[in-house]
Every structure is written in C-alpha cells, then in structure tokens.
Design a protein around this motif. Structure first.
Motif, short mmCIF file in Angstrom:
data_model
loop_
_atom_site.label_atom_id
_atom_site.label_comp_id
_atom_site.label_asym_id
_atom_site.label_seq_id
_atom_site.Cartn_x
_atom_site.Cartn_y
_atom_site.Cartn_z
N ALA A 114 -15.56 2.37 -9.12
CA ALA A 114 -14.36 3.21 -9.16
C ALA A 114 -13.28 2.64 -8.25
N TYR A 115 -13.68 2.09 -7.11
CA TYR A 115 -12.73 1.46 -6.19
C TYR A 115 -12.09 0.23 -6.85
N LEU A 116 -12.91 -0.56 -7.53
CA LEU A 116 -12.38 -1.75 -8.20
C LEU A 116 -11.46 -1.37 -9.35
N ALA A 117 -11.86 -0.37 -10.15
CA ALA A 117 -11.08 0.03 -11.33
C ALA A 117 -9.84 0.82 -10.95
N GLY A 118 -9.81 1.35 -9.73
CA GLY A 118 -8.66 2.13 -9.27
C GLY A 118 -7.76 1.31 -8.36
N PRO A 119 -7.96 1.39 -7.04
CA PRO A 119 -7.05 0.71 -6.13
C PRO A 119 -6.93 -0.80 -6.33
N PRO A 130 7.99 2.09 -10.12
CA PRO A 130 6.99 1.70 -11.11
C PRO A 130 7.44 0.45 -11.86
N PRO A 131 6.46 -0.27 -12.45
CA PRO A 131 5.05 0.09 -12.62
C PRO A 131 4.13 -0.33 -11.49
N MET A 132 4.66 -0.74 -10.33
CA MET A 132 3.76 -1.01 -9.20
C MET A 132 2.93 0.24 -8.95
N PRO A 133 1.61 0.16 -9.03
CA PRO A 133 0.76 1.35 -8.93
C PRO A 133 0.49 1.77 -7.49
N ILE A 134 1.55 2.15 -6.80
CA ILE A 134 1.42 2.47 -5.38
C ILE A 134 0.46 3.64 -5.16
N ARG A 157 0.80 -1.23 0.00
CA ARG A 157 0.00 0.00 0.00
C ARG A 157 0.83 1.27 0.00
N GLU A 158 2.07 1.20 0.51
CA GLU A 158 2.88 2.42 0.56
C GLU A 158 4.16 2.33 -0.26
N GLY A 159 4.49 1.12 -0.76
CA GLY A 159 5.66 0.99 -1.61
C GLY A 159 6.98 1.06 -0.87
N ILE A 160 6.99 0.66 0.40
CA ILE A 160 8.22 0.69 1.21
C ILE A 160 8.53 -0.73 1.67
N ARG A 161 9.72 -1.24 1.32
CA ARG A 161 10.15 -2.56 1.75
C ARG A 161 10.60 -2.51 3.21
N TYR A 185 5.76 7.70 -1.27
CA TYR A 185 4.64 8.10 -2.13
C TYR A 185 3.59 8.93 -1.39
N GLY A 186 3.94 9.35 -0.20
CA GLY A 186 3.04 10.16 0.60
C GLY A 186 3.21 9.81 2.06
N PRO A 187 2.49 10.46 2.94
CA PRO A 187 2.57 10.14 4.36
C PRO A 187 2.01 8.75 4.63
N PRO A 188 2.29 8.17 5.80
CA PRO A 188 1.72 6.86 6.13
C PRO A 188 0.20 6.86 5.95
#
Length: 290
Positions: A181-186, A116-120, A104-108, A161-164
């Motif tokens: 929209a939730y399904l097509a987005g996140p 990218p292309p992980m759509p974080i 969800r945040e792109g931090i290992r 990619y932003g705050p926690p």
C-alpha cells in the motif's frame, strides 16, 4: 494445530525465509544514493512526467529536464518542471530541505504552491529515509539547462495541502500488504490515476483502485484499469504472473498492448520483493464493479 506446539519448517518455507532474509539484508545494505536512484528512476517513475519526449520516446540528454506537457485539460495545463541541479533553470539553487518540502508538501522555496497532477496528497506519506534518498539522487544527476513553460491553472489552488509534515516511517517490508500500500500510494502513486475523480477534483477514496479515468495523448484515449479484486472488471481472475507482466511490460492478460501514461519503461525494473508487495496490496482491494 495445538497452540505452543513446535512447527516443522519444510523446504519451501525455509527457502522463502532465506529469500526474505536476503531481500531485507540487501535493502539494509543499500546506500541512500542507490535507494534514491531506484525510487526516482524505477518505482516512483519521476521521469515519466519530468523527462520531455519526442515521437521516439524520451529526448536524449534531457533526463528530468522538464518542459513536458503532462496534462492539458479545461481546469489546467500542467507542464513538468526541470528537476535537474541546473542553477538557472532547475533546482540547483535549492537546499535539500527546500527540495524535500516541494516534493512532500508541494511548496516551492518562493512559497508558491505546486498544482496537480503532482500527487502531493500522496507524497505527504513518503517516508523520511526515502525522501532524503530521492533528494540525494536528484542532486547527483547531470544538470540540464532547459527552460520549462509555466503551468497554467484555471482553478484555485489551495494555500497548502495540509500542515507541515512531521516524521514519517515506511511500513516494515515484512508486512507485505501494508508495504505494498505504501508503494502503490506515496511512492508509485498508482491509486492517483486508478481511483475515480469526484466533482471538484478530489479522488473518490470509497472506490479506491476502481479505475475509469481517461487520459488523452498521442496514443489516443487510455482509460485507467480497475485494479480491484473484481473478477469481471478487475484483476480478480488474473494470475500474479499476468499482473506482473502487465505492470512490467504493458501487455494485458488477453495480449493487448496497454498505453501510457503507465510508466512501463521504468516499472520493468521494479524489484521482485516490491512487485510481490504491490500485487499483495492489489489482491487486498475489495471488488468494485464499474
């Protein structure tokens, strides 16, 4: 209609109400592991990138084991990681919280950023329950020992990619367009591929769903379709059944075979309720011409 008057429910309305109630009831009865399996294996299509492929498709015994070159373009060479619970080459040594943060945040766990292309940017909107279900399912899959090549980035990655992310809840399923929209987005990140790119690698969200991006692969060059309600270059003239067929089977309105990276093999099992929500959202996109 007079406000306050009683409405008579016809047989069609009653049938729809029964189907909706049954669908919502089934969703509530679903276990987290079942939900996670559905998300990872179907609508989120994680294996479309994280399962290595050969000439005949996914390699047997390598589900979610990574080492598949997702994109090799001037800014980066992105190779999918092993997301099976193998301790040496996968995520078996990560905690649930660390897996959730990576998605969800792109931090290992070591603090490095997933590129990218992980759509974080979209995954930041994953609902808490769905994220936990995905983590539970990833814990359950067979571990596969498979060393994945490290991705190479020739562009700077952000420190974050932003705050926690705080608490996130999915829209109610009864709100078809919002849930679509939730399904097509996140979840399915349809808008990630089907929205044009601006200079610097950002998506042009003023042209959401307008398509146009090319994806090279063994199939040649596939161009993301216009998903807006344009009747000339989008889906405006398509029937719901034609849209559903294209998503599930990769057959266009005119009978043409569509190409990867669309995950038709996974999308064919999208639930009827989710497909209705997805199409409802696509119908809501304002018409944009190429």
């Amino acid at each position: 209609m007079t406000f306050g008057a009683r409405r008579r429910v016809g047989r069609g309305g009653l049938a729809c109400a029964i189907v909706l109630a049954a669908t919502l009831g089934a969703a509530r009865a679903e276990t987290p592991l079942e939900r996670g399996r559905y998300l990872v294996e179907t609508i989120a299509a994680c294996g479309n990138c994280h399962t290595p492929k050969g000439p005949d498709g996914p390699l047997p015994g390598k589900a979610l084991a990574g080492d598949w070159v997702v994109e090799d373009i001037p800014p980066f060479r992105a190779v999918a990681s092993n997301i099976t619970p193998d301790h040496a080459t996968g995520i078996g040594g990560w905690t649930d919280a660390q897996i959730a943060r990576a998605i969800r945040e792109g931090i290992r766990p070591n603090g490095s950023v997933i590129g990218p292309p992980m759509p974080i940017g979209l995954y930041r909107g994953l609902a808490d329950d769905d994220l936990a279900a995905m983590v539970a399912y990833l814990r359950s899959v067979p571990p596969v020992s498979n060393v994945a090549e490290k991705s190479t980035y020739r562009i700077p990655l952000p420190p974050a990619y932003g705050p926690p992310v705080g608490q996130v809840a999915a829209p109610p399923m009864a709100d078809t367009v919002a849930y679509g929209a939730y399904l097509a987005g996140p979840v399915a990140h349809c808008v990630e591929c089907h929205t044009p790119m601006l200079e610097g690698g950002r998506r042009d969200m003023t042209r959401l769903g307008a398509g146009g991006q090319a994806f090279a692969g063994p199939w040649g060059s596939a161009v993301a379709a216009n998903l807006t309600s344009s009747r000339t270059s989008g889906l405006g003239a398509w029937s719901d059944a034609e849209i559903e067929r294209a998503i599930r089977t990769g057959v266009s309105r005119d009978g043409r075979r569509l190409h990867p990276p669309m995950a038709f093999a996974q999308y064919r099992d999208i639930s009827a309720a989710d497909m209705t929500a997805l199409i409802g959202f696509l119908r809501s996109l304002p018409a944009i011409e190429h």
